[in-house]
Scaffold this active site. Structure first.
Site, short mmCIF file in Angstrom:
data_model
loop_
_atom_site.label_atom_id
_atom_site.label_comp_id
_atom_site.label_asym_id
_atom_site.label_seq_id
_atom_site.Cartn_x
_atom_site.Cartn_y
_atom_site.Cartn_z
N TYR A 8 81.76 43.51 41.46
CA TYR A 8 82.13 43.78 40.07
C TYR A 8 83.35 44.69 39.98
CZ TYR A 8 77.68 41.74 38.61
OH TYR A 8 76.62 40.88 38.40
N ASP A 39 71.78 42.91 40.12
CA ASP A 39 71.84 42.51 38.71
C ASP A 39 70.87 41.36 38.47
OD1 ASP A 39 72.66 42.22 36.13
OD2 ASP A 39 74.71 41.57 36.57
N ASP A 60 68.73 34.75 48.83
CA ASP A 60 68.11 33.51 48.34
C ASP A 60 66.61 33.52 48.61
OD1 ASP A 60 69.04 33.55 50.94
OD2 ASP A 60 69.38 31.40 51.08
N LYS A 62 73.17 39.18 52.20
CA LYS A 62 73.47 37.79 52.59
C LYS A 62 74.24 37.87 53.91
CE LYS A 62 73.48 33.38 51.60
NZ LYS A 62 72.27 32.57 51.62
N ASP A 72 66.58 41.69 36.99
CA ASP A 72 66.14 40.97 35.80
C ASP A 72 64.97 40.05 36.12
OD1 ASP A 72 67.94 42.13 34.09
OD2 ASP A 72 68.70 40.24 33.29
#
Ligand code: NAD
Length: 365
Positions: free
Chosen positions: A143, A250, A226, A194, A254
Site C-alpha cells: 500500500y 486487510d 491462500d 507468500k 475482514d
C-alpha cells in the site's frame, strides 16, 4: 496507589457521540472499581472537525492525542461530507491520525460470543469457541511501497504497478508486537505470507523465525496466504494469534471478523512503537441510524476493554467489561443490529444502563 491515565476521546460523526457516551460511563464505573483514574479530553475529528475548523484532523486534535496515554475513537464520515475533495474528507482525518501517531500494528480480534453464534454464516460446530486476534502491519507493504503508478509503455498500452516492500526493521517491530500479544493469549502465533512466490515474504519469514528465538514460550507456525484463507473458513479454531503484512492482513482480518457475523460487536486497536494506541470499533459512523438511539455500543465498549488490556496493562478490568457484555447478552438484551426472535429490544442508552448494572456498584471491587 491510584493509577492515572489520560484518554483522548474522538467521538467523530454519526453514532460516534452516542456510543462514546456509553463507553465513558463504563470506564468511569470500572475505574472506581479497580482504583484507576481516567481523565478524558474530547477532541474533534472527521466531519465534526470539518464543520468546526475546515479540516478533518485539526492540529489541536493530533496534539491532544499525542499528549495522552491512549485514544478512544468512535467513527467518522457521513453523507454531508461525501462530495468534498479527498484531502478534505473525514476519512483523510483518520489516515492522518494513524500516520501522525506512527500506528504500524493493527489488532483485530474475532471472538465468537456464544449468545450470537447463530449470526455467523458458518455452522455452529465450526465457529463455536473461535477466539482469534489478527495482527496486521499497517504502514508498510504494497500500500505504501515505491515505485508505484500508472505509466504508458512503448506500445502505447497503460501499465499499473505497485511494489511490495518490507525492511527488516519493519518486520521486526510488527513481529515483536505479535509475539507479545500471543504471549498474553494462548502462546500460538501463525505468520501468514507468500514465501513460495514472493522474495519479500521470504525475508518476512526469516525475520519471524529469528524473532522466535526471543520468545521460546510461543509456538510459531507459518502458512501461505491462500492456505490461511482456506483454513480460516474451514477450521478457524486452530488459530490463536495471526500476524501478517498489510495487504494479506486487510483481507484476512475482514474474513476473520465475518466469522462472528455481527459488525456492531467488533473492536480493534492500532498501536505504535511508543506513544498512545488508538482503540476503535470496526464499524463506521452508521449515518442511517445516527441520533436515533439505535446504535449498538458494544464494539465501542469492547474497544475500551482492549485499551485497558493492551495500553494500560489492566487485564482484570478489561475482563470485567468483557464479562459484563456477556452478561447483558445472556440476559437477552439486543440492539436492532443483533436482534433475534424472543430477545429484548433495547436502544443504545438502555444497553449502556444494562452494562452498568452488570458491572455492579461503582465503589465495590
Ligand atoms: P457502517 O459500518 O457505518 O454501516 C454499515 C451498516 O451497519 C449500516 O446499516 C449501519 O446502520 C450498521 N451499523 C454499523 N455500526 C453499527 C452499530 N454500532 N450499531 C448498529 N448498527 C450499526 O458502514 P458504511 O455504511 O459503509 O459507512 C458509513 C460511513 O462511515 C461512511 O461515511 C464511511 O466512510 C464511514 N466509515 C468510517 C469508518 C471509521 O470511522 N473507522 C469505518 C467504515 C466506514
Amino acid at each position: 496507589m491510584t493509577q492515572q491515565y489520560r484518554i483522548t476521546l474522538l467521538p467523530g460523526d454519526g453514532i460516534g457521540p452516542e456510543i462514546t457516551a456509553v463507553a465513558v460511563a463504563v470506564l468511569k464505573t470500572i475505574g472506581q472499581q479497580f482504583d484507576l483514574e481516567f481523565s478524558f479530553t474530547e477532541a474533534l475529528i472527521g466531519g465534526a472537525a470539518i464543520d468546526a475548523t475546515g479540516e478533518p484532523l485539526p492540529q489541536a486534535t493530533l496534539a491532544a492525542c499525542k499528549a495522552s496515554d491512549a485514544v478512544l475513537f468512535a467513527a467518522i464520515g457521513g453523507y454531508k461530507w461525501d462530495n468534498l475533495p479527498r484531502e478534505q474528507r473525514p476519512e483523510t482525518g483518520l489516515l492522518g491520525l494513524r500516520a501522525g501517531l506512527g500506528l504500524f500494528a493493527n489488532l483485530r480480534p474475532a471472538t465468537i460470543l456464544p449468545q450470537l453464534i447463530d449470526a455467523s454464516s458458518l455452522k455452529r460446530e465450526v465457529v463455536e469457541g473461535v477466539d482469534i486476534v489478527v495482527v496486521r502491519e499497517l504502514t508498510g507493504g504494497i500500500y505504501f511501497g515505491k515505485p508505484k503508478g500508472i505509466v504508458e509503455t512503448e506500445t502505447g498500452e497503460k501499465r499499473g504497478f505497485n511494489t511490495m516492500v518490507y525492511d527488516e526493521s519493519e518486520v521486526d517491530r510488527i513481529a515483536k508486537v505479535a509475539f507479545e500479544i500471543a504471549q498474553k493469549r494462548n502462546k500460538r502465533l501463525c505468520s501468514v505470507d507468500k514465501a513460495n512466490v514472493l522474495d519479500v515474504s521470504q525475508l518476512w519469514r526469516d525475520r519471524l523465525n529469528l524473532m522466535a528465538e526471543n520468545y521460546p514460550d510461543v509456538e510459531l507456525s507459518h502458512l501461505y496466504v491462500d492456505n490461511a484463507a482456506m483454513q480460516l473458513i474451514r477450521a478457524p479454531k486452530q488459530f490463536d494469534t495471526i500476524v501478517t503484512g498489510n495487504l494479506f492482513g486487510d483481507i484476512l482480518s475482514d474474513a476473520a471478523a465475518m466469522l462472528t457475523g455481527s459488525i456492531g460487536m467488533l473492536p480493534s486497536a492500532s498501536l505504535g512503537a511508543d506513544g498512545p494506541g488508538v482503540y476503535e470499533p470496526v464499524h463506521g459512523s452508521a449515518p442511517d441510524i445516527a441520533g436515533q438511539d439505535k446504535a449498538n455500543p458494544l464494539a465501542m465498549v469492547l474497544s475500551a476493554a482492549m485499551m485497558l488490556r493492551y495500553s494500560f496493562d489492566q487485564p482484570a478490568a478489561a475482563a470485567k467489561i468483557e464479562q459484563a457484555v456477556q452478561t447483558v447478552l445472556d440476559q437477552g438484551y439486543r440492539t436492532g443490529d443483533i436482534m433475534s426472535p424472543g430477545m429484548i429490544a433495547v436502544g443504545c442508552q438502555a444497553m449502556g444502563e444494562k452494562l452498568l448494572a452488570a458491572l455492579g456498584p461503582a465503589m465495590q471491587s
